[in-house]
Design an enzyme around this catalytic site. Structure first.
Site, PDB file in Angstrom:
ATOM      1  N   GLN A  60       0.666  -1.217  -0.212  1.00  0.00           N
ATOM      2  CA  GLN A  60       0.069  -0.110  -0.013  1.00  0.00           C
ATOM      3  C   GLN A  60       0.792   1.310   0.110  1.00  0.00           C
ATOM      4  O   GLN A  60       0.316   2.343  -0.498  1.00  0.00           O
ATOM      5  CB  GLN A  60      -0.947   0.091   1.162  1.00  0.00           C
ATOM      6  N   ARG A 116       3.847  -0.064  13.005  1.00  0.00           N
ATOM      7  CA  ARG A 116       3.576  -1.187  12.508  1.00  0.00           C
ATOM      8  C   ARG A 116       3.565  -1.203  11.044  1.00  0.00           C
ATOM      9  O   ARG A 116       2.855  -0.445  10.453  1.00  0.00           O
ATOM     10  CB  ARG A 116       2.179  -1.850  13.054  1.00  0.00           C
ATOM     11  N   HIS A 162       1.237  -9.338   4.748  1.00  0.00           N
ATOM     12  CA  HIS A 162      -0.001  -8.572   4.414  1.00  0.00           C
ATOM     13  C   HIS A 162      -0.346  -8.581   3.175  1.00  0.00           C
ATOM     14  O   HIS A 162      -0.585  -7.474   2.363  1.00  0.00           O
ATOM     15  CB  HIS A 162       0.322  -7.062   4.953  1.00  0.00           C
ATOM     16  N   ASN A 213      -1.601 -10.612   8.608  1.00  0.00           N
ATOM     17  CA  ASN A 213      -2.597  -9.786   8.847  1.00  0.00           C
ATOM     18  C   ASN A 213      -4.038 -10.179   8.272  1.00  0.00           C
ATOM     19  O   ASN A 213      -4.052 -10.442   6.959  1.00  0.00           O
ATOM     20  CB  ASN A 213      -2.289  -8.403   8.002  1.00  0.00           C
ATOM     21  N   GLU A 214      -5.060 -10.363   8.986  1.00  0.00           N
ATOM     22  CA  GLU A 214      -6.420 -10.463   8.474  1.00  0.00           C
ATOM     23  C   GLU A 214      -6.576 -11.633   7.426  1.00  0.00           C
ATOM     24  O   GLU A 214      -6.776 -11.464   6.178  1.00  0.00           O
ATOM     25  CB  GLU A 214      -6.969  -9.240   7.806  1.00  0.00           C
ATOM     26  N   ASN A 353      -7.749  -6.160  14.542  1.00  0.00           N
ATOM     27  CA  ASN A 353      -8.232  -5.250  13.346  1.00  0.00           C
ATOM     28  C   ASN A 353      -9.817  -4.952  13.669  1.00  0.00           C
ATOM     29  O   ASN A 353     -10.510  -5.953  13.309  1.00  0.00           O
ATOM     30  CB  ASN A 353      -7.613  -5.335  12.025  1.00  0.00           C
ATOM     31  N   TYR A 355     -13.069  -2.148  12.800  1.00  0.00           N
ATOM     32  CA  TYR A 355     -13.548  -0.757  12.101  1.00  0.00           C
ATOM     33  C   TYR A 355     -14.882  -0.748  12.360  1.00  0.00           C
ATOM     34  O   TYR A 355     -15.472   0.604  12.299  1.00  0.00           O
ATOM     35  CB  TYR A 355     -13.183  -0.915  10.443  1.00  0.00           C
ATOM     36  N   GLU A 422      -5.159  -2.230  14.080  1.00  0.00           N
ATOM     37  CA  GLU A 422      -5.862  -1.074  13.090  1.00  0.00           C
ATOM     38  C   GLU A 422      -7.102  -0.866  13.572  1.00  0.00           C
ATOM     39  O   GLU A 422      -7.886  -1.528  14.135  1.00  0.00           O
ATOM     40  CB  GLU A 422      -5.935  -1.835  11.694  1.00  0.00           C
ATOM     41  N   TRP A 468      -5.061   3.415  11.866  1.00  0.00           N
ATOM     42  CA  TRP A 468      -5.019   3.066  10.329  1.00  0.00           C
ATOM     43  C   TRP A 468      -5.446   4.413   9.652  1.00  0.00           C
ATOM     44  O   TRP A 468      -6.758   4.697   9.679  1.00  0.00           O
ATOM     45  CB  TRP A 468      -5.387   1.879  10.100  1.00  0.00           C
ATOM     46  N   GLU A 475      -5.795   1.804  -1.434  1.00  0.00           N
ATOM     47  CA  GLU A 475      -6.498   1.175  -0.726  1.00  0.00           C
ATOM     48  C   GLU A 475      -7.140   0.205  -1.351  1.00  0.00           C
ATOM     49  O   GLU A 475      -8.546  -0.187  -1.989  1.00  0.00           O
ATOM     50  CB  GLU A 475      -7.655   2.197  -0.076  1.00  0.00           C
ATOM     51  N   TRP A 476      -6.380  -1.030  -1.892  1.00  0.00           N
ATOM     52  CA  TRP A 476      -6.690  -2.152  -2.486  1.00  0.00           C
ATOM     53  C   TRP A 476      -7.736  -2.048  -3.739  1.00  0.00           C
ATOM     54  O   TRP A 476      -7.318  -1.255  -4.281  1.00  0.00           O
ATOM     55  CB  TRP A 476      -7.398  -3.229  -1.355  1.00  0.00           C
TER      56      TRP A 476
END
Length: 571
Positions: A60, A116, A162, A213-214, A353, A355, A422, A468, A475-476
């Site tokens: 990213q 991180r 990630h 990650n995730e 993480n 949100y 995050e 984050w 952003e993907w």
């Protein structure tokens, strides 16, 4: 306007824009209906050793996608196929490969003591396999970044994976679908080799390691529905195969550190799991909400932090579905007794993480013609009408959800130490840029206060909070159309200039105060903003009637804005 001039974000024109934006936000709900008891501001501080951090990920921000001998990742492939919004790519991104000293300077200016970031597997091993050669330039880059952090009194927290799997591993072995039944070379062993190399080369300075990650994202979006890299579409079984191998890979990396490096290096190894909190829409949906969380978080957390195996509700649900589908075995793989022993307890901390939150309704138990992970859960999900949405279509602002989730982790997984790795809010990419990002300030204000409630009122062992993100970034699938950063990055500028947003000033003060101490000037600012951030007023909360509502809201803002200006000038 320079990236290091902390008062630049308060230039006259920007201040006017801020004032107009703030006035407009009076009519925009930020947290729906206010609950006087649940949503009240808690004054106090976090423990003295609490970790404040910000986060990024290699693909990213780094750019330099083919510099030196770096190999392509599955995200390079996806982006170059034009599958990202506006055909954006991470080829340059924030150019942090070249601008990392500037990024570290931004962290130091904010008073952060931890950072991180992730290592790109194909930047270290271009093909993913050590036997094919090591990219020494990649090793040099990460050593330089780590040394720059240490020199500025910032501790690195390193994620090994990630999402940027080496493309060669996907092509050769099927990536995380690979196991002993398909090939003699196993993805667990390859990930173990990569982890060992990172421990050997960076572990003398890195004391916090995150294996994955995730993995929920990689498994479901990458190998199930296939809209994320590596674009494998097998929604009935792909996600379960990938998750199974990711869990085994995590355990492999954990034991390598435990057996070969822990005594000398004294670090910790964990995994970061993402989860949206599921709240029942009605009391009758309570079991469905729990099932939702177990299929989401428990899928990975139950094996690692509980007993080496999947949650019972997941196993029984999938066994029933196998029977309904006429299958002889479940689509959910089974761990061997030896694997269960190896997996259980492989987390020195619980990385989280979080949100957003969803409302859950029960949808059991109608047979589905084309089963997939979403239908397997036997739930429906939605959002309350008064929950505001950020720029990301999936991100609704529901601060109390994080407290509930932290409490669930405490009770379900034996009271582990939890690192929030995050948490953040997106804005749209627009012109003029959103520099006075009041909605992000409100988000951080409300969510960190809920984390403090979990710590100080619920006795949850929350050890860290990570914003984050440090920078606007790739952003993907949304490319550069959504911005999560504390700092604005001009992606039209070849130099990728960074500019601090108002939220970076707020976050600096939050770190400096270690929370919301009683009587501090910072807490007074927060008090003046609190009801505004919840789209209400003190008068409304306390049941007063009359015309004071809007006047009170505006008055609070007039008190808050000068404080923000003052903080920006001393930041």
């Amino acid at each position: 306007m320079s990236a290091t001039a902390s008062d630049s974000i308060m230039e006259t024109g920007t201040f006017v824009n801020c004032f107009l934006l703030v006035i407009s936000l009076v009519i925009i709900p930020v947290n729906g209906g206010y609950d006087k008891e649940r949503d009240a501001l808690l004054k106090g501080t976090f423990p003295q050793d609490f970790i404040w951090s910000s986060a990024t990920a290699a693909y990213q921000i780094e750019g330099a996608w083919n510099v030196s001998d770096k190999g392509p990742s599955v995200w390079d492939t996806l982006a170059h196929q034009g599958r990202v919004y506006n055909q954006d790519t991470g080829d340059v991104a924030c150019d942090s490969y070249h601008k990392y000293p500037e990024d570290v300077a931004l962290m130091k200016q904010m008073g952060l003591k931890y950072y991180r970031f992730s290592i790109s597997w194909p930047r270290i091993f271009p093909t993913g396999e050590q036997q094919d050669g090591v990219n020494q330039d990649g090793v040099r880059y990460y050593n330089a970044l780590i040394n720059e952090l240490i020199a500025n009194d910032i501790q690195p927290m390193v994620t090994l994976f990630h999402w940027d799997l080496p493309q060669v591993l996907q092509d050769r072995y099927g990536g995380f679908l690979n196991n002993h039944t398909t090939n003699t070379t196993v993805i667990h062993d390859l990930f173990g080799d990569y982890a060992r190399f990172c421990y050997q080369n960076f572990g003398d300075r890195v004391k916090y390691w995150i294996t994955f990650n995730e993995p929920w994202i990689t498994s479901w979006l990458g190998y199930g529905v296939g809209n994320f890299a590596p674009q494998h579409n097998e929604p009935a079984e792909g996600q379960y195969k990938a998750a199974h191998n990711i869990i085994l890979s995590h355990a492999k990396a954990y034991h390598i550190y435990d057996d070969e490096f822990r005594a000398a290096q004294g670090g910790q190894v964990g995994i970061t799991l993402n989860c949206d909190w599921g709240t029942p829409k009605t009391p009758a949906d309570a079991d469905a909400a729990l099932r939702y969380v177990q299929f989401f978080l428990g899928w990975f957390a139950h094996p690692i932090y509980k007993n080496g195996d999947y949650p019972e509700v997941m196993k029984t649900t999938m066994a029933r579905k196998a029977q309904e589908e006429g299958r002889t075995t479940s689509r959910l793989p089974e761990f061997t007794p030896e694997q269960k022993l190896s997996i259980s307890g492989t987390g020195d901390f619980f990385g989280l993480n979080h949100y957003t939150t969803v409302e859950v309704t029960d949808a059991c138990c109608t047979p589905i013609e084309n089963p997939n992970y979403d239908t397997d859960k036997d739930v429906g999900t939605g959002h309350a009408p008064d929950w505001p949405r950020a720029a990301s279509s999936w991100l609704y602002v529901v601060p109390w959800g994080i407290r509930n989730l932290l409490g669930f982790i405490k009770e379900e997984y034996g009271d582990p130490e939890i690192y929030v790795t995050e948490n953040g809010r997106s804005d749209h990419d627009q012109d003029p840029a959103i520099m006075m990002d009041m909605e992000r300030i409100c988000y951080y204000m409300m969510y960190t206060n809920e984390v403090m409630k979990a710590s100080n009122m619920d006795n949850v062992k929350v050890k860290a909070y990570t914003a984050w993100s440090l920078l606007d970034n790739f952003e993907w699938l949304s490319g550069y159309s959504e911005r999560f950063g504390l700092h604005y990055v001009d992606f039209n500028d070849p130099t990728r200039t960074r500019y601090p947003k108002a939220s970076s000033v707020f976050f600096k003060q939050l770190v400096r105060n270690n929370g919301y101490p009683e009587g501090s000037e910072f807490t007074k600012y927060v008090e003046n903003m609190w009801y505004f951030c919840h789209n209400t007023t003190e008068a409304e909360v306390n049941g007063y009637t009359g015309g004071a509502s809007q006047i009170s809201s505006l008055f609070s803002l007039f008190l808050a804005i000068p404080m923000m200006i003052a903080y920006s000038l001393i930041a």
